[in-house]
Design a protein around this motif. Structure first.
Motif, mmCIF file in Angstrom:
data_model
loop_
_atom_site.group_PDB
_atom_site.id
_atom_site.type_symbol
_atom_site.label_atom_id
_atom_site.label_comp_id
_atom_site.label_asym_id
_atom_site.label_seq_id
_atom_site.Cartn_x
_atom_site.Cartn_y
_atom_site.Cartn_z
ATOM 1 N N ALA A 108 -49.938 30.214 60.179
ATOM 2 C CA ALA A 108 -48.484 30.296 59.997
ATOM 3 C C ALA A 108 -47.916 31.490 60.763
ATOM 4 C CB ALA A 108 -48.133 30.404 58.518
ATOM 5 N N PHE A 109 -48.566 32.628 60.644
ATOM 6 C CA PHE A 109 -48.127 33.838 61.352
ATOM 7 C C PHE A 109 -48.156 33.618 62.863
ATOM 8 C CE2 PHE A 109 -49.290 37.826 63.476
ATOM 9 C CZ PHE A 109 -48.211 38.621 63.121
ATOM 10 N N LEU A 110 -49.272 33.106 63.365
ATOM 11 C CA LEU A 110 -49.424 32.931 64.810
ATOM 12 C C LEU A 110 -48.447 31.902 65.383
ATOM 13 C CD1 LEU A 110 -53.321 33.058 65.136
ATOM 14 C CD2 LEU A 110 -51.665 34.839 65.762
ATOM 15 N N LEU A 111 -48.309 30.769 64.703
ATOM 16 C CA LEU A 111 -47.387 29.739 65.195
ATOM 17 C C LEU A 111 -45.951 30.259 65.247
ATOM 18 C CD1 LEU A 111 -48.728 26.538 63.420
ATOM 19 C CD2 LEU A 111 -48.642 26.950 65.902
ATOM 20 N N PHE A 112 -45.525 30.925 64.175
ATOM 21 C CA PHE A 112 -44.158 31.442 64.174
ATOM 22 C C PHE A 112 -43.955 32.464 65.280
ATOM 23 C CE2 PHE A 112 -41.149 34.761 62.969
ATOM 24 C CZ PHE A 112 -39.988 34.012 63.059
ATOM 25 N N ARG A 113 -44.896 33.392 65.432
ATOM 26 C CA ARG A 113 -44.744 34.441 66.453
ATOM 27 C C ARG A 113 -44.726 33.841 67.859
ATOM 28 N NH1 ARG A 113 -41.874 37.933 65.831
ATOM 29 N NH2 ARG A 113 -42.841 39.313 67.315
ATOM 30 N N VAL A 114 -45.529 32.815 68.109
ATOM 31 C CA VAL A 114 -45.532 32.181 69.434
ATOM 32 C C VAL A 114 -44.149 31.630 69.763
ATOM 33 C CG1 VAL A 114 -46.370 30.157 70.724
ATOM 34 C CG2 VAL A 114 -48.000 31.684 69.613
ATOM 35 N N PHE A 115 -43.559 30.888 68.839
ATOM 36 C CA PHE A 115 -42.240 30.316 69.113
ATOM 37 C C PHE A 115 -41.150 31.376 69.129
ATOM 38 C CE2 PHE A 115 -44.512 26.472 68.167
ATOM 39 C CZ PHE A 115 -44.013 25.620 69.144
ATOM 40 N N ASP A 116 -41.272 32.385 68.292
ATOM 41 C CA ASP A 116 -40.276 33.454 68.265
ATOM 42 C C ASP A 116 -40.300 34.264 69.564
ATOM 43 O OD1 ASP A 116 -38.286 35.183 67.273
ATOM 44 O OD2 ASP A 116 -39.786 36.526 66.415
ATOM 45 N N ILE A 117 -41.478 34.515 70.083
ATOM 46 C CA ILE A 117 -41.600 35.337 71.293
ATOM 47 C C ILE A 117 -41.301 34.536 72.559
ATOM 48 C CG2 ILE A 117 -43.265 36.610 72.734
ATOM 49 C CD1 ILE A 117 -44.579 37.495 70.018
ATOM 50 N N THR A 118 -41.834 33.310 72.657
ATOM 51 C CA THR A 118 -41.679 32.538 73.895
ATOM 52 C C THR A 118 -40.311 31.879 74.031
ATOM 53 O OG1 THR A 118 -42.629 30.531 72.923
ATOM 54 C CG2 THR A 118 -44.146 32.059 74.050
ATOM 55 N N LYS A 119 -39.643 31.643 72.911
ATOM 56 C CA LYS A 119 -38.310 31.017 72.910
ATOM 57 C C LYS A 119 -38.319 29.641 73.577
ATOM 58 C CE LYS A 119 -36.450 34.897 71.357
ATOM 59 N NZ LYS A 119 -36.612 35.126 69.946
ATOM 60 N N LEU A 120 -39.342 28.853 73.297
ATOM 61 C CA LEU A 120 -39.459 27.520 73.880
ATOM 62 C C LEU A 120 -38.411 26.561 73.308
ATOM 63 C CD1 LEU A 120 -43.344 27.150 73.796
ATOM 64 C CD2 LEU A 120 -41.917 27.528 75.813
ATOM 65 N N GLY A 121 -37.904 25.681 74.160
ATOM 66 C CA GLY A 121 -37.017 24.603 73.747
ATOM 67 C C GLY A 121 -35.766 25.057 73.020
ATOM 68 N N PRO A 122 -35.509 24.456 71.853
ATOM 69 C CA PRO A 122 -34.273 24.768 71.131
ATOM 70 C C PRO A 122 -34.220 26.211 70.620
ATOM 71 C CG PRO A 122 -35.670 23.322 69.813
ATOM 72 C CD PRO A 122 -36.294 23.429 71.181
ATOM 73 N N VAL A 123 -35.368 26.865 70.527
ATOM 74 C CA VAL A 123 -35.391 28.269 70.102
ATOM 75 C C VAL A 123 -34.667 29.121 71.153
ATOM 76 C CG1 VAL A 123 -36.849 30.226 69.461
ATOM 77 C CG2 VAL A 123 -37.558 27.899 68.865
ATOM 78 N N GLY A 124 -34.919 28.820 72.429
ATOM 79 C CA GLY A 124 -34.250 29.538 73.519
ATOM 80 C C GLY A 124 -32.751 29.291 73.535
ATOM 81 N N TRP A 125 -32.358 28.035 73.263
ATOM 82 C CA TRP A 125 -30.921 27.733 73.204
ATOM 83 C C TRP A 125 -30.260 28.574 72.120
ATOM 84 C CZ3 TRP A 125 -28.364 25.981 68.907
ATOM 85 C CH2 TRP A 125 -27.005 25.730 69.081
ATOM 86 N N ALA A 126 -30.866 28.594 70.944
ATOM 87 C CA ALA A 126 -30.285 29.340 69.827
ATOM 88 C C ALA A 126 -30.249 30.833 70.127
ATOM 89 C CB ALA A 126 -31.085 29.073 68.554
ATOM 90 N N ASP A 127 -31.263 31.333 70.806
ATOM 91 C CA ASP A 127 -31.314 32.752 71.145
ATOM 92 C C ASP A 127 -30.165 33.171 72.056
ATOM 93 O OD1 ASP A 127 -32.793 35.323 71.093
ATOM 94 O OD2 ASP A 127 -33.067 34.926 73.238
ATOM 95 N N ARG A 128 -29.652 32.227 72.844
ATOM 96 C CA ARG A 128 -28.549 32.539 73.770
ATOM 97 C C ARG A 128 -27.173 32.495 73.098
ATOM 98 N NH1 ARG A 128 -32.120 29.458 76.730
ATOM 99 N NH2 ARG A 128 -30.924 27.542 76.509
ATOM 100 N N GLN A 129 -27.136 32.108 71.831
ATOM 101 C CA GLN A 129 -25.868 32.082 71.106
ATOM 102 C C GLN A 129 -25.516 33.505 70.683
ATOM 103 O OE1 GLN A 129 -24.393 28.991 71.289
ATOM 104 N NE2 GLN A 129 -26.290 28.720 72.425
ATOM 105 N N HIS A 130 -24.263 33.723 70.399
ATOM 106 C CA HIS A 130 -23.796 35.082 70.117
ATOM 107 C C HIS A 130 -23.671 35.350 68.620
ATOM 108 C CE1 HIS A 130 -23.032 35.712 74.338
ATOM 109 N NE2 HIS A 130 -22.435 34.539 74.370
ATOM 110 N N GLY A 131 -23.659 36.627 68.281
ATOM 111 C CA GLY A 131 -23.382 37.072 66.924
ATOM 112 C C GLY A 131 -24.506 36.784 65.955
ATOM 113 N N ALA A 132 -24.151 36.859 64.680
ATOM 114 C CA ALA A 132 -25.126 36.667 63.613
ATOM 115 C C ALA A 132 -25.756 35.277 63.679
ATOM 116 C CB ALA A 132 -24.461 36.889 62.257
ATOM 117 N N PHE A 133 -24.984 34.280 64.105
ATOM 118 C CA PHE A 133 -25.533 32.925 64.216
ATOM 119 C C PHE A 133 -26.713 32.905 65.182
ATOM 120 C CE2 PHE A 133 -25.912 28.900 66.442
ATOM 121 C CZ PHE A 133 -26.163 28.039 65.389
ATOM 122 N N GLY A 134 -26.531 33.463 66.366
ATOM 123 C CA GLY A 134 -27.595 33.465 67.363
ATOM 124 C C GLY A 134 -28.813 34.259 66.921
ATOM 125 N N ILE A 135 -28.562 35.388 66.272
ATOM 126 C CA ILE A 135 -29.677 36.225 65.810
ATOM 127 C C ILE A 135 -30.524 35.454 64.800
ATOM 128 C CG2 ILE A 135 -30.288 38.298 64.499
ATOM 129 C CD1 ILE A 135 -27.791 39.643 65.767
#
Length: 150
Positions: A96-123
């Motif tokens: 669970a730790f490793l899978l979450f960290r991989v997606f959080d760090i790499t920002k693959l797919g929809p994770v990257g889209w969300a990361d580019r959003q602004h404010g508290a929503f994007g965070i």
């Protein structure tokens, strides 16, 4: 320090001098494992609380951008990932730790889209999405390899 900054800072973990996001994720896994032993509803409730409360805290703290000390989003995402576990086993918690960290760090797919959003929503959104994806993969791993005892 205001309560909003304390919550946004992951109850102090965000002020770690090294790898604050990883420290927060590890703290979330450990507290999540403990919560799982208390009640089957504990982790879903804290995941929801961290998501909604994190959004509110980040908004109140009036942060600019996505500063490294804001890690309540890691707590939310990591606890969402833990929703795929039936019980806290060492292999399950590590995966669970490793899978979450991989997606959080790499920002693959929809994770990257969300990361580019602004404010508290994007965070918050990128970590929530990373948590959902990691949870789905963790559940799949448990089905494919029952010996993992996930």
């Amino acid at each position: 320090m205001t309560p909003a900054r304390f919550i946004a800072g992951g109850f102090g973990t965000g002020f770690s001098p090294i790898a604050a996001g990883t420290v927060a994720s590890l703290a979330a896994v450990l507290t999540g494992a403990g919560l799982m032993t208390l009640s089957r509803w504990a982790v879903p409730l804290v995941a929801l609380g961290a998501t909604v409360g994190g959004y509110a805290a980040i908004s109140r703290a009036k942060v600019d951008g996505d500063p490294g000390w804001v890690v309540i989003d890691e707590f939310a995402g990591q606890w969402i990932t833990l929703l795929a576990l039936h019980r806290p086993t060492l292999p399950g918690l590590i995966l669970a730790f490793l899978l979450f960290r991989v997606f959080d760090i790499t920002k693959l797919g929809p994770v990257g889209w969300a990361d580019r959003q602004h404010g508290a929503f994007g965070i918050m959104a990128d970590d929530v999405i990373a948590g959902v994806i990691a949870a789905l993969l963790l559940a799949f791993a448990g089905l494919m390899w029952p010996a993992l005892r996930i």
